[in-house]
Each structure stands twice: as structure tokens, then as C-alpha cells.
Design an enzyme around this catalytic site. Structure first.
Site, PDB file in Angstrom:
ATOM      1  N   CYS A  16      55.479  33.903  12.347  1.00  0.00           N
ATOM      2  CA  CYS A  16      54.532  33.966  11.220  1.00  0.00           C
ATOM      3  C   CYS A  16      53.111  33.712  11.713  1.00  0.00           C
ATOM      4  O   CYS A  16      52.174  34.407  11.327  1.00  0.00           O
ATOM      5  CB  CYS A  16      54.888  32.935  10.157  1.00  0.00           C
ATOM      6  SG  CYS A  16      56.514  33.147   9.410  1.00  0.00           S
ATOM      7  N   CYS A  54      56.776  28.362  11.423  1.00  0.00           N
ATOM      8  CA  CYS A  54      57.335  29.634  11.902  1.00  0.00           C
ATOM      9  C   CYS A  54      56.425  30.272  12.950  1.00  0.00           C
ATOM     10  O   CYS A  54      55.321  30.730  12.627  1.00  0.00           O
ATOM     11  CB  CYS A  54      57.526  30.552  10.691  1.00  0.00           C
ATOM     12  SG  CYS A  54      57.894  32.266  11.082  1.00  0.00           S
TER      13      CYS A  54
END
Length: 109
Positions: free
Chosen positions: A36, A33
């Protein structure tokens, strides 16, 4: 995990988060991600700044599916603050550090 950031898992979630005597910020993330990864320096900085006041850590949703399912993590990054074993605030996405600090200040006073 770096510095004061705790690595949460399905196995440790009860003891580290739900039974904690201080507020806990959990960053639900995954290695693939991009947002993230972009949030990681913010999480690390906050973990250092709030050491002793708020426990801050990350939970890899790819490796720890049960907790992610229990808290209906449908999008990452998702940040949840737990206090007294209960989720009390949730943010989806990567908010700026100032917004997270303001939120955490509300749980430390």
C-alpha cells in the site's frame, strides 16, 4: 493526504464517492501494508494528472471498517472505481501506473 488525494472515511463515503458526479478511484489501504505504501506515489501522481476528471482518494481500512466490509475488501491494496455510485472496476494489488492510467482513461471519455 497529499495534493489532490482525498481522504475518504465511513462518514464521508456516501457524499464523496457514491454521490460524486465524476468517476472516483478509491485506494483501500492500511498504514502497516508495505505494498500500500509503495502504491502511494502512483496514487498521488494520478490524482494530480486526473484532477477535475476523476476524484482519487484513499480509505484506511483499519479506521473505516464499515465501507471495507460493504465492498468485501479482503486483501489490500484494493482499488475500486465507482461511477454513478456503483463499483465498476476492481483491482487487487499494486498495478503499474500505466495500467491504472489506461483504466481511468476509459472512464473519462
Amino acid at each position: 493526504m497529499a495534493g489532490n488525494v482525498v481522504d475518504f472515511s465511513d462518514a464521508t463515503f456516501q457524499d464523496e464517492v457514491l454521490s460524486s458526479d465524476q468517476p472516483v478511484l478509491v485506494d483501500f489501504w492500511a498504514p502497516w501494508c508495505g505494498p500500500c505504501k509503495a502504491l502511494t506515489p502512483t496514487i498521488e501522481a494520478l490524482a494530480d494528472e486526473y484532477a477535475g476528471k476523476v476524484k482519487i482518494g484513499k480509505l484506511n481500512t483499519d479506521e473505516n471498517r464499515q465501507v471495507a466490509i460493504n465492498y468485501q475488501i479482503n486483501s489490500i491494496p484494493t482499488l475500486i472505481v465507482f461511477k454513478g455510485g456503483e463499483p465498476v472496476q476492481r483491482i487487487v494489488g499494486g498495478p503499474p501506473k500505466a495500467q491504472l492510467a489506461e483504466m481511468l482513461d476509459g472512464f473519462t471519455s
